[in-house]
Write a protein that holds these residues in place. Structure first.
Motif, PDB file in Angstrom:
ATOM      1  N   ILE A  22     -12.836  25.180  49.130  1.00 25.39           N
ATOM      2  CA  ILE A  22     -11.684  25.212  50.032  1.00 25.39           C
ATOM      3  C   ILE A  22     -11.401  26.680  50.317  1.00 25.39           C
ATOM      4  CG2 ILE A  22      -9.237  24.641  50.334  1.00 25.39           C
ATOM      5  CD1 ILE A  22      -9.655  22.328  48.373  1.00 25.39           C
ATOM      6  N   LEU A  23     -11.327  27.031  51.604  1.00 25.14           N
ATOM      7  CA  LEU A  23     -11.192  28.430  52.013  1.00 25.14           C
ATOM      8  C   LEU A  23      -9.821  28.701  52.629  1.00 25.14           C
ATOM      9  CD1 LEU A  23     -14.665  28.840  53.773  1.00 25.14           C
ATOM     10  CD2 LEU A  23     -14.104  29.358  51.395  1.00 25.14           C
ATOM     11  N   THR A  24      -9.396  29.959  52.563  1.00 23.57           N
ATOM     12  CA  THR A  24      -8.170  30.382  53.221  1.00 23.57           C
ATOM     13  C   THR A  24      -8.446  30.628  54.704  1.00 23.57           C
ATOM     14  OG1 THR A  24      -8.591  32.735  52.820  1.00 23.57           O
ATOM     15  CG2 THR A  24      -7.418  31.513  51.091  1.00 23.57           C
ATOM     16  N   ASP A 217      -9.312  19.163  56.446  1.00 25.14           N
ATOM     17  CA  ASP A 217     -10.390  18.571  55.652  1.00 25.14           C
ATOM     18  C   ASP A 217     -11.459  17.990  56.582  1.00 25.14           C
ATOM     19  OD1 ASP A 217     -11.775  17.660  53.465  1.00 25.14           O
ATOM     20  OD2 ASP A 217     -10.557  15.879  53.169  1.00 25.14           O
ATOM     21  N   ARG A 218     -12.673  17.891  56.067  1.00 18.52           N
ATOM     22  CA  ARG A 218     -13.805  17.310  56.798  1.00 18.52           C
ATOM     23  C   ARG A 218     -14.034  18.019  58.135  1.00 18.52           C
ATOM     24  NH1 ARG A 218     -12.189  10.945  55.818  1.00 18.52           N
ATOM     25  NH2 ARG A 218     -11.663  11.179  53.610  1.00 18.52           N
ATOM     26  N   HIS A 221     -18.111  20.542  62.164  1.00 22.66           N
ATOM     27  CA  HIS A 221     -18.860  21.278  63.174  1.00 22.66           C
ATOM     28  C   HIS A 221     -17.940  22.281  63.870  1.00 22.66           C
ATOM     29  CE1 HIS A 221     -16.870  18.361  65.753  1.00 22.66           C
ATOM     30  NE2 HIS A 221     -17.484  17.386  65.098  1.00 22.66           N
ATOM     31  N   ALA A 222     -18.526  23.078  64.772  1.00 21.76           N
ATOM     32  CA  ALA A 222     -17.792  24.182  65.391  1.00 21.76           C
ATOM     33  C   ALA A 222     -16.594  23.704  66.201  1.00 21.76           C
ATOM     34  CB  ALA A 222     -18.745  24.987  66.287  1.00 21.76           C
ATOM     35  N   ALA A 223     -16.719  22.563  66.885  1.00 19.99           N
ATOM     36  CA  ALA A 223     -15.604  22.068  67.695  1.00 19.99           C
ATOM     37  C   ALA A 223     -14.409  21.720  66.812  1.00 19.99           C
ATOM     38  CB  ALA A 223     -16.049  20.852  68.502  1.00 19.99           C
ATOM     39  N   SER A 224     -14.667  21.096  65.659  1.00 20.77           N
ATOM     40  CA  SER A 224     -13.574  20.782  64.727  1.00 20.77           C
ATOM     41  C   SER A 224     -12.974  22.057  64.151  1.00 20.77           C
ATOM     42  CB  SER A 224     -14.088  19.895  63.594  1.00 20.77           C
ATOM     43  OG  SER A 224     -14.445  18.623  64.074  1.00 20.77           O
ATOM     44  N   HIS A 225     -13.805  23.057  63.936  1.00 16.49           N
ATOM     45  CA  HIS A 225     -13.315  24.345  63.448  1.00 16.49           C
ATOM     46  C   HIS A 225     -12.353  24.965  64.446  1.00 16.49           C
ATOM     47  CE1 HIS A 225     -13.316  28.498  61.993  1.00 16.49           C
ATOM     48  NE2 HIS A 225     -13.720  28.859  63.187  1.00 16.49           N
ATOM     49  N   ILE A 226     -12.691  24.917  65.723  1.00 17.36           N
ATOM     50  CA  ILE A 226     -11.825  25.478  66.765  1.00 17.36           C
ATOM     51  C   ILE A 226     -10.500  24.718  66.812  1.00 17.36           C
ATOM     52  CG2 ILE A 226     -11.568  25.795  69.253  1.00 17.36           C
ATOM     53  CD1 ILE A 226     -14.616  26.271  69.358  1.00 17.36           C
ATOM     54  N   LEU A 227     -10.579  23.378  66.699  1.00 14.93           N
ATOM     55  CA  LEU A 227      -9.367  22.562  66.684  1.00 14.93           C
ATOM     56  C   LEU A 227      -8.495  22.911  65.477  1.00 14.93           C
ATOM     57  CD1 LEU A 227      -7.595  20.197  67.640  1.00 14.93           C
ATOM     58  CD2 LEU A 227      -9.136  18.652  66.381  1.00 14.93           C
ATOM     59  N   ALA A 228      -9.120  23.054  64.319  1.00 16.41           N
ATOM     60  CA  ALA A 228      -8.370  23.374  63.107  1.00 16.41           C
ATOM     61  C   ALA A 228      -7.676  24.720  63.217  1.00 16.41           C
ATOM     62  CB  ALA A 228      -9.315  23.360  61.902  1.00 16.41           C
ATOM     63  N   ARG A 229      -8.346  25.685  63.811  1.00 14.84           N
ATOM     64  CA  ARG A 229      -7.759  27.029  63.944  1.00 14.84           C
ATOM     65  C   ARG A 229      -6.590  27.044  64.930  1.00 14.84           C
ATOM     66  NH1 ARG A 229      -9.302  31.275  60.406  1.00 14.84           N
ATOM     67  NH2 ARG A 229     -11.067  30.388  59.298  1.00 14.84           N
ATOM     68  N   ALA A 230      -6.568  26.066  65.840  1.00 18.19           N
ATOM     69  CA  ALA A 230      -5.474  26.002  66.814  1.00 18.19           C
ATOM     70  C   ALA A 230      -4.220  25.374  66.221  1.00 18.19           C
ATOM     71  CB  ALA A 230      -5.917  25.215  68.046  1.00 18.19           C
ATOM     72  N   LEU A 231      -4.334  24.764  65.057  1.00 13.23           N
ATOM     73  CA  LEU A 231      -3.205  24.143  64.366  1.00 13.23           C
ATOM     74  C   LEU A 231      -2.805  25.004  63.167  1.00 13.23           C
ATOM     75  CD1 LEU A 231      -4.528  20.474  64.536  1.00 13.23           C
ATOM     76  CD2 LEU A 231      -2.403  21.287  65.600  1.00 13.23           C
ATOM     77  N   PRO A 232      -1.561  24.861  62.696  1.00 10.56           N
ATOM     78  CA  PRO A 232      -1.071  25.747  61.624  1.00 10.56           C
ATOM     79  C   PRO A 232      -1.577  25.360  60.228  1.00 10.56           C
ATOM     80  CG  PRO A 232       0.669  24.242  62.297  1.00 10.56           C
ATOM     81  CD  PRO A 232      -0.481  24.004  63.241  1.00 10.56           C
ATOM     82  N   ASP A 234      -3.312  26.122  56.626  1.00 10.02           N
ATOM     83  CA  ASP A 234      -3.390  27.243  55.694  1.00 10.02           C
ATOM     84  C   ASP A 234      -4.776  27.368  55.066  1.00 10.02           C
ATOM     85  OD1 ASP A 234      -0.313  27.937  55.382  1.00 10.02           O
ATOM     86  OD2 ASP A 234      -0.484  25.752  55.240  1.00 10.02           O
ATOM     87  N   TYR A 235      -5.455  26.209  54.888  1.00 11.23           N
ATOM     88  CA  TYR A 235      -6.740  26.189  54.194  1.00 11.23           C
ATOM     89  C   TYR A 235      -7.702  25.266  54.931  1.00 11.23           C
ATOM     90  CZ  TYR A 235      -3.640  28.030  50.608  1.00 11.23           C
ATOM     91  OH  TYR A 235      -2.697  28.772  49.941  1.00 11.23           O
ATOM     92  N   PHE A 236      -9.006  25.446  54.646  1.00  9.50           N
ATOM     93  CA  PHE A 236     -10.041  24.754  55.408  1.00  9.50           C
ATOM     94  C   PHE A 236     -11.149  24.283  54.463  1.00  9.50           C
ATOM     95  CE2 PHE A 236      -7.823  27.798  57.949  1.00  9.50           C
ATOM     96  CZ  PHE A 236      -7.616  27.180  59.163  1.00  9.50           C
ATOM     97  N   GLN A 237     -11.652  23.072  54.741  1.00  4.46           N
ATOM     98  CA  GLN A 237     -12.668  22.461  53.895  1.00  4.46           C
ATOM     99  C   GLN A 237     -13.592  21.619  54.756  1.00  4.46           C
ATOM    100  OE1 GLN A 237     -10.997  19.916  50.918  1.00  4.46           O
ATOM    101  NE2 GLN A 237     -12.951  19.326  50.021  1.00  4.46           N
ATOM    102  N   GLY A 238     -14.873  21.626  54.458  1.00  9.21           N
ATOM    103  CA  GLY A 238     -15.822  20.797  55.191  1.00  9.21           C
ATOM    104  C   GLY A 238     -17.197  21.422  55.241  1.00  9.21           C
ATOM    105  N   SER A 239     -18.167  20.650  55.708  1.00  9.18           N
ATOM    106  CA  SER A 239     -19.545  21.119  55.712  1.00  9.18           C
ATOM    107  C   SER A 239     -19.780  22.253  56.709  1.00  9.18           C
ATOM    108  CB  SER A 239     -20.493  19.952  56.026  1.00  9.18           C
ATOM    109  OG  SER A 239     -20.195  19.383  57.287  1.00  9.18           O
ATOM    110  N   HIS A 240     -18.859  22.458  57.662  1.00  8.79           N
ATOM    111  CA  HIS A 240     -18.981  23.596  58.565  1.00  8.79           C
ATOM    112  C   HIS A 240     -18.893  24.908  57.800  1.00  8.79           C
ATOM    113  CE1 HIS A 240     -18.625  25.916  62.279  1.00  8.79           C
ATOM    114  NE2 HIS A 240     -17.594  26.534  61.764  1.00  8.79           N
ATOM    115  N   TYR A 241     -18.168  24.900  56.687  1.00  9.23           N
ATOM    116  CA  TYR A 241     -17.998  26.112  55.881  1.00  9.23           C
ATOM    117  C   TYR A 241     -18.931  26.122  54.674  1.00  9.23           C
ATOM    118  CZ  TYR A 241     -13.708  25.707  58.592  1.00  9.23           C
ATOM    119  OH  TYR A 241     -12.819  25.547  59.611  1.00  9.23           O
TER     120      TYR A 241
END
Length: 249
Positions: A22-24, A217-218, A221-232, A234-241
């Protein structure tokens, strides 16, 4: 130790343990999560006898202690603690068992001595099929965990499920995990930006009122990463990382 190793030998054919980072938001390691994966199906997990699950949880907590012990020098001596939080996924209905609750508290104390924090990740909310007596036991044990410094995460938040709100108002959760794969699919199917705006507003409100932190969580891929970064988040988890590592096969 012998009991744990014996349980590992008996149940290895039906399950395995996976671990994922799990990453910051600035891509630094925050912690890792251990999850029980069943070989057959999710139905196998629900059908497992209580004594089977107790053996599996003992196995999970032993692995958690071993991982924490291996990093204790880095965490105790460093101000910027590396992988300082250990997430363990537990079925909330299993917390009717006081023995499991005590084992979680003991594991939390052991991790704290290694400079780390135990976090219990629950799913299964709300427990509509559980009796009132069992719900009371679960809630009492959850507060007992929190009294002993165990942090609590809600695993699998669904924006469409309004019933979760009653649990957030109780300040039970330190973290809420939102699966990005399901959210991304919902946004694509509806094509409605109101869903994104509603989730953004709800996350912002909960952060302000309860101080809860959100985990994307979960993220696969890159599109989900972009979506996650657009929301507030705090932490990130998934096979993209990082891929999930199997601890036992």
């Amino acid at each position: 130790m012998n009991a744990t190793m014996s349980a590992s030998h008996i149940y290895r054919a039906s399950h395995y343990l996976s671990r994922q980072l799990i990453l910051t938001r600035d891509d630094c390691p925050f912690g890792s999560e251990i999850r029980i994966q069943f070989d057959d199906s999710q139905a196998h997990a629900s059908a497992a006898a209580p004594q089977e699950m107790n053996g599996i949880y003992s196995e999970v907590l032993m692995q958690t202690r071993l991982i924490a012990f291996s990093l204790k020098d880095q965490n105790i001596s460093s101000k910027n603690k590396y992988l300082s939080h250990r997430f363990v996924c537990v079925g909330q209905s299993d917390l009717t068992d006081s023995a499991l609750t005590e084992e979680l508290i003991q594991s939390s104390d052991a991790l704290r001595n290694f400079g780390q924090t135990l976090v219990i990740a629950f799913n299964e909310l709300p427990l509509s099929a559980v009796s009132f007596i069992d719900k009371k036991k679960i809630l009492n044990n959850v507060y007992l965990l929190k009294d002993h410094g165990v942090e609590i995460a809600f695993d699998g938040y669904n924006i469409a499920d309004e019933s979760i709100e009653i649990f957030t108002t109780l300040n039970l959760f330190d973290y809420i995990k939102i699966p990005l794969s399901a959210l991304d699919l919902s946004l694509k199917l509806t094509g409605n930006p109101d869903l994104f705006n509603r989730l953004h507003d709800r996350m912002t409100m909960l952060t302000h009122t309860t101080k809860v932190a959100f985990i994307a969580d979960r993220v696969e891929h890159a599109a989900s990463h972009i979506l996650a970064r657009a929301l507030p988040f705090d932490y990130f988890q998934g096979s993209h990382y990082s891929p999930a590592d199997n601890l036992l096969n």
